[in-house]
Write a protein that holds these residues in place. Structure first.
Motif, mmCIF file in Angstrom:
data_model
loop_
_atom_site.group_PDB
_atom_site.id
_atom_site.type_symbol
_atom_site.label_atom_id
_atom_site.label_comp_id
_atom_site.label_asym_id
_atom_site.label_seq_id
_atom_site.Cartn_x
_atom_site.Cartn_y
_atom_site.Cartn_z
ATOM 1 N N GLN A 80 36.583 -13.398 -97.916
ATOM 2 C CA GLN A 80 35.497 -14.189 -98.486
ATOM 3 C C GLN A 80 35.978 -15.575 -98.895
ATOM 4 O O GLN A 80 35.278 -16.576 -98.673
ATOM 5 C CB GLN A 80 34.902 -13.474 -99.708
ATOM 6 N N ALA A 84 36.437 -17.559 -95.750
ATOM 7 C CA ALA A 84 35.149 -17.849 -95.112
ATOM 8 C C ALA A 84 34.423 -18.997 -95.811
ATOM 9 O O ALA A 84 33.703 -19.767 -95.176
ATOM 10 C CB ALA A 84 34.274 -16.606 -95.103
ATOM 11 N N ALA A 85 34.637 -19.114 -97.113
ATOM 12 C CA ALA A 85 33.967 -20.171 -97.883
ATOM 13 C C ALA A 85 34.408 -21.559 -97.441
ATOM 14 O O ALA A 85 33.701 -22.546 -97.680
ATOM 15 C CB ALA A 85 34.247 -19.988 -99.370
ATOM 16 N N ARG A 86 35.569 -21.654 -96.775
ATOM 17 C CA ARG A 86 36.093 -22.946 -96.327
ATOM 18 C C ARG A 86 35.933 -23.137 -94.824
ATOM 19 O O ARG A 86 36.422 -24.129 -94.272
ATOM 20 C CB ARG A 86 37.585 -23.057 -96.698
ATOM 21 N N ARG A 87 35.242 -22.203 -94.167
ATOM 22 C CA ARG A 87 35.072 -22.291 -92.719
ATOM 23 C C ARG A 87 33.611 -22.592 -92.369
ATOM 24 O O ARG A 87 32.717 -22.486 -93.207
ATOM 25 C CB ARG A 87 35.520 -20.983 -92.049
ATOM 26 N N LYS A 88 33.372 -22.939 -91.124
ATOM 27 C CA LYS A 88 32.021 -23.256 -90.680
ATOM 28 C C LYS A 88 31.147 -22.014 -90.712
ATOM 29 O O LYS A 88 31.609 -20.897 -90.435
ATOM 30 C CB LYS A 88 32.059 -23.829 -89.265
ATOM 31 N N GLU A 89 29.884 -22.215 -91.040
ATOM 32 C CA GLU A 89 28.953 -21.090 -91.079
ATOM 33 C C GLU A 89 28.813 -20.484 -89.684
ATOM 34 O O GLU A 89 28.695 -21.205 -88.690
ATOM 35 C CB GLU A 89 27.589 -21.580 -91.579
ATOM 36 N N GLY A 90 28.851 -19.176 -89.622
ATOM 37 C CA GLY A 90 28.727 -18.489 -88.343
ATOM 38 C C GLY A 90 30.034 -18.294 -87.607
ATOM 39 O O GLY A 90 30.050 -17.724 -86.512
ATOM 40 N N ALA A 91 31.143 -18.754 -88.186
ATOM 41 C CA ALA A 91 32.450 -18.560 -87.550
ATOM 42 C C ALA A 91 32.783 -17.071 -87.497
ATOM 43 O O ALA A 91 32.336 -16.290 -88.334
ATOM 44 C CB ALA A 91 33.530 -19.311 -88.319
ATOM 45 N N ARG A 92 33.568 -16.683 -86.495
ATOM 46 C CA ARG A 92 33.916 -15.274 -86.344
ATOM 47 C C ARG A 92 34.708 -14.781 -87.548
ATOM 48 O O ARG A 92 35.374 -15.554 -88.234
ATOM 49 C CB ARG A 92 34.730 -15.056 -85.070
ATOM 50 N N GLN A 93 34.641 -13.477 -87.793
ATOM 51 C CA GLN A 93 35.386 -12.895 -88.912
ATOM 52 C C GLN A 93 36.874 -12.888 -88.587
ATOM 53 O O GLN A 93 37.279 -12.537 -87.482
ATOM 54 C CB GLN A 93 34.910 -11.474 -89.195
#
Length: 282
Positions: A178, A181-190
């Motif tokens: 999490q 993910a907060a620092r990555r582009k929305e919709g980026a792969r897990q």
């Protein structure tokens, strides 16, 4: 007698009325205090979830102080400390009590004044790099590109410190995911587990290492510390690869010195150097 009977009936009626009032109160919806959105704090993840998702290494919810590394451990020359870090476990206890853990699998040594690639090259002292000149075990956190952070630990030697480059996630992977993910582009792969901490800025994001950890003592701080992994043996010399450091190509001969150390074959290493592996003992 009649008066006594009337008194008993009166007490019974009062008790019944009190019970009815209590039942009425119990059936009312719970009242909650209203808190302004500005004062509400949503945790990234509750500690129960983080505790459930953990490696075989850690089985307790409280830090086992017998495995915590004290100040004597950090009193080593920079290169020795960089190698000694391999296999040790970095722990951050978050505000909500959640503990995030990762095993160190890659480091870089920065030797101080003589090292042209070091922030303290030539003995230069600034407000930014002051932690490099403090006692061994002092945390040095600095920003890169204005948005990312890197975590280092001071060693013996004037202005010398070790950069933590990569970790193997051990506990709290869901929270780490999490935070990344907060620092990555929305919709980026897990991200896969091996991708959570495989870089100096990535590990700071995943373990939620903030800028304010700069100049703290890793040997005594209550929120962040280093542990010995009781389930593994210290990395043997033949397990460690010595390779040139990453991202310092402009520093001449110092760019080629084998001052990056990593565990051979570990999937969480950020950059594998096949030539260095061929030259390193195995």
């Amino acid at each position: 007698m009649a008066g006594r009977k009337r008194k008993l009936l009166s007490l019974t009626a009062a008790a019944a009325a009190a019970a009815a009032a209590a039942n009425t109160h119990d059936n009312q919806p719970d009242l909650k205090l209203k808190v302004s959105p500005a004062k509400q704090k949503k945790p990234i993840q509750n500690s129960q979830s983080a505790e459930t998702e953990q490696s075989h290494y850690f089985t307790k919810t409280k830090p086992d102080l017998q495995h915590r590394l004290g100040e004597e451990f950090f009193k080593q020359p920079c290169i020795s400390l960089a190698k000694a870090f391999l296999g040790k476990v970095l722990v951050h206890r978050c505000v909500d009590g959640t503990e995030l853990r990762g095993r160190i699998v890659e480091t870089e040594a920065y030797l101080g004044g003589e090292d042209k690639a070091s922030h303290s090259a030539g003995g230069k002292r600034t407000e930014r790099n002051m932690a490099m000149f403090m006692k061994p075990g002092t945390i040095y956190v600095y920003p890169i590109y204005g948005i990312y952070l890197c975590m280092n630990v001071s060693s013996q030697g004037e202005g010398a410190a070790v950069l933590l480059r990569s970790l193997e996630p051990l506990q709290g992977q869901s929270v780490m995911r999490q935070l990344r993910a907060a620092r990555r582009k929305e919709g980026a792969r897990q991200l896969k587990d091996k991708e959570l901490c495989n870089g100096p800025s990535k590990l700071c994001q995943a373990l939620d290492i903030p800028r304010c950890f700069d100049r703290r003592d890793l040997a005594s701080d209550p929120e962040v510390w280093l542990e010995r992994d009781p389930d593994t043996n210290p990395a043997e010399p033949y397990d460690v690869v010595s390779a040139p450091r990453i991202g310092i190509e402009s520093h001449g001969e110092w760019a080629k010195k084998p001052l990056r150390f990593y565990l051979r074959g570990h999937p969480c290493v950020s950059v594998v150097n096949k030539e260095a592996e061929r030259l390193s003992p195995s």
